[in-house]
Design a protein around this motif. Structure first.
Motif, mmCIF file in Angstrom:
data_model
loop_
_atom_site.group_PDB
_atom_site.id
_atom_site.type_symbol
_atom_site.label_atom_id
_atom_site.label_comp_id
_atom_site.label_asym_id
_atom_site.label_seq_id
_atom_site.Cartn_x
_atom_site.Cartn_y
_atom_site.Cartn_z
ATOM 1 N N GLU A 196 45.578 47.164 29.008
ATOM 2 C CA GLU A 196 44.873 48.350 29.492
ATOM 3 C C GLU A 196 44.304 48.136 30.899
ATOM 4 O O GLU A 196 44.361 49.031 31.741
ATOM 5 N N LEU A 236 51.929 57.477 31.454
ATOM 6 C CA LEU A 236 53.010 57.124 32.367
ATOM 7 C C LEU A 236 53.842 58.349 32.737
ATOM 8 O O LEU A 236 54.475 58.387 33.787
ATOM 9 N N ARG A 238 47.078 48.380 33.340
ATOM 10 C CA ARG A 238 47.442 49.786 33.501
ATOM 11 C C ARG A 238 46.451 50.492 34.416
ATOM 12 O O ARG A 238 46.838 51.246 35.320
ATOM 13 N N LEU A 253 49.628 55.209 26.220
ATOM 14 C CA LEU A 253 50.186 54.596 27.424
ATOM 15 C C LEU A 253 51.373 55.405 27.937
ATOM 16 O O LEU A 253 51.458 55.737 29.123
ATOM 17 N N HIS A 255 51.773 49.023 35.901
ATOM 18 C CA HIS A 255 52.292 49.585 34.662
ATOM 19 C C HIS A 255 53.377 48.711 34.025
ATOM 20 O O HIS A 255 53.425 48.559 32.794
ATOM 21 N N ALA A 278 51.745 45.894 32.325
ATOM 22 C CA ALA A 278 51.070 46.351 31.107
ATOM 23 C C ALA A 278 52.070 46.495 29.963
ATOM 24 O O ALA A 278 51.836 46.027 28.842
#
Length: 696
Positions: free
Chosen positions: A633, A666, A636, A662, A641, A644
């Motif tokens: 997290e 995204l 992120r 998530l 990303h 993550a």
């Protein structure tokens, strides 16, 4: 360690045995002479003894043939006497079973030539179903004996596979035969998988210890861990400084789930490692490092060993174990272990544990053809009681509902532990959450004992979270309140402490109150099976950790900081102190993240002492679950990303608890294309996950 060993008693026994050798040696001629008279009596009945014929000689059966004797005629009795003495010594050494000396002597007495060479020896051995046989000679000169022996293996051609030679006074006959046996046993082990047995033969001076050690190795290869442990314990009782016996007992105890004993015995192996060669000393030190949580150090040591000794099967296997079990907490994929296990199988195609690890890797990687081939390879190597996992992988990877229904029915009557492991491994490796959920629900059935149901819920909740069904997971945990068992309150506290889990303020306050009312030193789960005694008892740290995170969810930052400081001072062993520091680091990272300081939070996680914690200890108390989620997290939040996603992919099944949110975030991110998000969603759904954006 489960048993204590009286070194003084062993020493006294050894001294008594040596004295017995000296006394008995003077009368050995008379005793063996009497033996031969008795044998002669049996020869009168030789025509009534049926021939023993085996179409397929067994390599575990060994025939000792009469020795040739040269020198003083008074020692002629040793021709047949060595057969009896050596047969007694070899019998029960690992898988070896010797042909009965009387039956063999009765048979060879029919041959008038009485000269037994390799060809005649092979024929006699075949007659008795023996895949191995021993020929030898005794040369006497001036009261001294030189005894030589050669071991032949029918499956490996005419040349002998082992030689041994000893020399000494005739009065030392029994000690000489013991020494000859030890040399013969050690010299026969010449394959990579037998290297430790060869080392064992030269690092103990006790024949009973060596025989017990070899029995332990045979039982370990067959997967009979409890029997193997008993054999290694007997080896240690016979030779209290037998480092390799301690080492293999530690390994076996670990596989048998006796972590406390594994840790304690590993210390004894280290204490006696000076008796070992540099090669074996490195092996013992590497395992000791792994056993105490220093995964990176252990990995480096194993890589040093295999670079110097590329055929060391044991080092390759243990390297695979490190990469398989210790990689996820270090942010690396356990599939890195593939190369090590493939190397093991190139050295020993029948290595059961390497095949089983490869089954799990292939299942995780979705390589269905390889998986099914490996399952067929593993089934004949696996005891019938342990084949359920393999059948589960086959059924749950086939996509055939009928196969899965049959497997679930079989699981319904499985033992608690077998059912739990099958559900857990199906989740982690086969990544079939729907199938694993069916197995876990069998375990939470009210007919199961409380500790089994607790295990069931510990598997079921992550399965629901992994499918994005947060409200369903919450409902299951709420349902455990009716059981009014401390074990279930521990599970509720574990999940409610995580910020992503749906729980209201009243529920969190209630759970914190339950934890505060419980005995601060006894874990209800550990009351059933305490696997962590060797680490000094670690439940108090887990309790303080959970109290700290529950306080954080209530917005009581000062209380959370206080719990972190309390953890700083906890722990009575190095491992317990490392666990306390790890828990404290996670709490401080949680506080920093709540203050919107993601970089500081990551720094706290980076300082957590991962490389001081045994993998089993870390995984058992769930700290790595929340830490991995938080790290992903934080990455992120910082815009990393891809990193993550990688962290979620490298964790166990719990990593999927936040896939829903998530992926939703995204969507539309310029760094991640819509096609990539769609592919990710499709991959998850194909693996059985329900990607629900509205349920999170």
């Amino acid at each position: 360690m489960a048993a204590s060993y009286d070194a003084g008693a062993v020493s006294r026994e050894s001294g008594a045995r040596a004295a017995g050798y000296r006394t008995a040696a003077w009368t050995v001629g008379a005793l063996l002479g009497l033996l031969l008279v008795l044998l002669a009596g049996t020869r009168g009945m030789r025509e009534s003894i049926p021939a023993i014929i085996s179409a397929a000689p067994s390599s575990s059966v060994i025939a000792v043939l009469p020795f040739a004797v040269h020198g003083d005629p008074r020692f002629a009795y040793l021709g047949e006497g060595m057969l009896d003495l050596l047969s007694t010594n070899l019998d029960g050494a690992g898988e070896l079973r010797t042909v009965d000396p009387r039956a063999l002597l009765s048979f060879v007495a029919r041959d008038s030539s009485r000269v037994i060479g390799p060809e005649r020896g092979r024929a006699v051995a075949v007659r008795f179903g023996a895949g191995r046989y021993v020929l030898g000679e005794v040369v006497e000169a001036g009261g001294r004996l030189r005894i030589t022996a050669s071991l032949y293996d029918q499956s490996r051609g005419p040349p002998p596979v082992a030689h041994a030679m000893v020399e000494g006074e005739a009065t030392e006959l029994f000690a000489l035969v013991d020494e000859l046996t030890t040399e013969l046993l050690g010299d026969q082990y010449d394959t990579p998988g037998e290297r430790l047995a060869r080392s064992a033969a030269v690092t103990t001076h006790s024949l009973p210890a060596l025989k017990a050690y070899l029995e332990g190795e045979a039982q370990l290869r067959a997967g009979r861990y409890s029997v193997a442990m008993e054999a290694f314990q007997r080896a240690i009782a016979e030779d209290t400084s037998f480092a390799l016996a301690y080492y293999r007992l530690s390994v076996t105890a670990d596989w048998f789930g006796r972590i406390d004993q594994s840790v304690a015995v590993s210390e004894r192996a280290i204490h006696h490692r000076d008796r070992l060669s540099e090669h074996d000393r490195l092996l013992v030190e590497a395992y000791h490092a792994f056993r105490h949580g220093a995964a990176s150090e252990a990995e480096a040591l194993y890589r040093t060993i295999v670079s110097t000794y590329p055929d060391d099967l044991e080092a390759w296997y243990q390297l695979g174990e490190i990469l398989f079990h210790s990689n996820p907490p270090r942010g690396r994929s356990f599939t890195e272990s593939r190369g090590a296990f493939e190397r093991v199988l190139s050295l020993d195609a029948g290595h059961h544990d390497a095949v089983m690890h490869m089954v799990r890797v292939a299942a995780y990687e979705g390589k269905r053809a390889e998986l099914h081939s490996l399952i067929e390879r593993a089934l004949p190597l696996t005891p019938p009681s342990e084949r359920l996992e393999l059948r589960a992988f086959r059924a749950f990877s086939s996509g055939n509902p009928a196969d899965q229904d049959r497997l679930v029915e079989e699981l319904r009557t499985a033992a608690d532990g077998v059912l739990w492991h099958t559900a857990w491994r199906t989740t982690v490796y086969a990544r079939n959450l729907a199938a694993a959920e069916r197995a876990s629900r069998l375990l939470v059935d009210s007919a199961r004992p409380p500790h089994a149901r607790a295990q069931g819920y510990s598997a079921l909740i992550p399965l629901l979270l992994g499918q994005g069904r947060l409200r369903a997971a919450r409902a299951e945990l709420q349902g455990t309140r009716a059981r009014r068992l401390n074990t279930f309150s521990g599970i509720r506290a574990h999940w409610a402490a995580f910020r992503f889990f749906p729980a209201n303020r009243a529920e969190i306050i209630e759970l914190r109150g339950e934890l505060l009312r419980q005995d601060a030193s006894i874990d209800p789960d550990e009351a059933v099976i305490n696997r962590f005694n060797a680490y000094g008892g670690v439940y108090p740290q887990k309790r303080v950790y959970q109290l700290g995170l529950l306080s954080a969810r209530l917005g009581e930052d000062a209380e959370e900081r206080s719990r972190a400081r309390q953890l700083d001072a906890m722990g009575t062993t190095p491992e317990a102190r490392a666990l306390s520091r790890y828990f404290a680091a996670v709490i401080r990272a949680d506080l920093a993240r709540a203050r919107n300081q993601p970089r500081e939070a990551l720094a706290f996680l980076d300082r957590a002492p991962i490389d001081e914690l045994p993998t089993d200890l870390l995984s058992a108390f769930g700290a790595q679950v929340y830490a991995a989620w938080m790290r992903a997290e934080l990455l992120r939040e910082l815009g990393h990303h891809e990193a993550a996603l990688a962290w979620f992919e490298r964790r166990g099944f719990v990593r999927h608890a936040v896939y829903s949110s998530l992926i939703a975030e995204l969507d539309g991110n310029p760094m991640i294309t819509a096609a990539r998000v769609a592919a990710r969603v499709a991959t998850l759904e194909a693996a059985g996950y329900e990607v629900r954006r509205g349920d999170a």
